[in-house]
Design an enzyme around this catalytic site. Sequence first.
Site, PDB file in Angstrom:
ATOM      1  N   LYS A  98       0.820  -1.232   0.000  1.00  0.00           N
ATOM      2  CA  LYS A  98       0.000   0.000   0.000  1.00  0.00           C
ATOM      3  C   LYS A  98       0.850   1.278   0.000  1.00  0.00           C
ATOM      4  O   LYS A  98       0.405   2.311  -0.480  1.00  0.00           O
ATOM      5  CB  LYS A  98      -0.963   0.009   1.189  1.00  0.00           C
ATOM      6  CG  LYS A  98      -2.098  -0.997   1.028  1.00  0.00           C
ATOM      7  CD  LYS A  98      -3.117  -0.890   2.149  1.00  0.00           C
ATOM      8  CE  LYS A  98      -4.175  -1.967   2.003  1.00  0.00           C
ATOM      9  NZ  LYS A  98      -5.239  -1.864   2.998  1.00  0.00           N
ATOM     10  N   ASP A 133      -9.762   3.089   1.956  1.00  0.00           N
ATOM     11  CA  ASP A 133      -9.834   2.651   3.361  1.00  0.00           C
ATOM     12  C   ASP A 133     -10.268   3.814   4.256  1.00  0.00           C
ATOM     13  O   ASP A 133     -11.053   3.619   5.185  1.00  0.00           O
ATOM     14  CB  ASP A 133      -8.457   2.158   3.849  1.00  0.00           C
ATOM     15  CG  ASP A 133      -8.092   0.788   3.284  1.00  0.00           C
ATOM     16  OD1 ASP A 133      -9.009   0.032   2.905  1.00  0.00           O
ATOM     17  OD2 ASP A 133      -6.884   0.476   3.228  1.00  0.00           O
TER      18      ASP A 133
END
Length: 249
Positions: free
Chosen positions: A66, A102
Site C-alpha cells: 500500500k 480505506d
Amino acid sequence: MEIKHFGLIGCRLGHSFSQEWFSRKFAELGLKKYSYELFELPSVDGLKEWALRMGLSGFNVTVPYKLAVIPQLDELDEVAASVGAVNCVTIENERLIGHNTDAPAFQQTLDEGERKAFVMGTGGAARAVAYALEQRNIDYKFVSRTPEKHPRAISYDEMRQEAWKHPRLLIVNATPVGMYPEVDSTPLGLQAPEGDVLVYDLIYNPSPTRLLREAAALGMRTKDGLEMLHLQADLSWKIWENKEIGIKN
Ligand code: NAP
C-alpha cells in the site's frame, strides 16, 4: 460489450474476499466481460509496465504494497496523497492514478461524537484511520512498538497509563495481531473501563478477534472490520465507475 480486467495485487493472497465480491458484483450487473483476478507479485518494481501489459483498467492493492506502490504511480488523488497509502489504482490513458478508499470507508463506519482515540499500528491502515479521524476532528495518538520512529506515536506502556482515564474512548486495532491464523494473539491487554469505550478491530478474519471478545466480556462496545471491508470495495468500484466518493466532514 466492453471487456475490462481488474485485480488485486499483494504478496500472499490466499483466499480473497475481493475476488468473490467483485465477481458477484459483475454478475449482478450483467457485466459478463468484466473480470477480477488475484496477482501475487514478488515486488512492485516495473508495476506500470506490468499493469499496462496485463491490460488492466484498475486494481486494488493490499499488504505489503500500500505504501510501496506510490513511487510507481503517475498521480495520487487528494485523499491518497494525504493518507500516504494507496489501496486502489485507476488506469486511464496509460496513467496510473492512486486512491485510498480505506479512509472514507473507515469514516463512514464511525459513529458521531467526541472521543479520544488510540490507533494501534503505524502502517497503511493506521494512516487511513488517522486521516478519517482528522476529518472528524477527533484527537488521536498512534500506538507503536517503536514510537520514537513515528510522529504522534506513544508506546503500548504509555497508552496503558493514559488511555483508560478518558470518559469517551476509541481504541482501533490497525495491526495484523489477532488475524488468522494467529487467532490467539491480541495487541493489548484490557482492563475494566470507567467510561464509554468502543474497541474497533479492522481485522475481519476471524470475527470477533480475541481483542473484541475480551472487550465485550468487560462491557465495552465492539466493532469488527467487515463493514469497512465491504465499503472500501464498494468505493473502489465507484471510483472505477467514475463516481465521486468524497469524504464527509
Ligand atoms: P501492516 O502494514 O502489515 O501493519 C500495520 C502496523 O501494525 C505496523 O506498521 C506495525 O506498527 C504494527 N504491527 C505489525 N506487526 C505487529 C506485531 N506482531 N505486533 C504489534 N504490532 C505489529 O498492516 P496494514 O496494511 O496497515 O493493515 C493492518 C490491519 O488492518 C490488517 O489486519 C489488515 O487486514 C486490516 N485492514 C482491514 C481493512 C478493512 O477493510 N477492514 C482495511 C485495511 C486493513 P509498529 O511497527 O509501529 O508497531
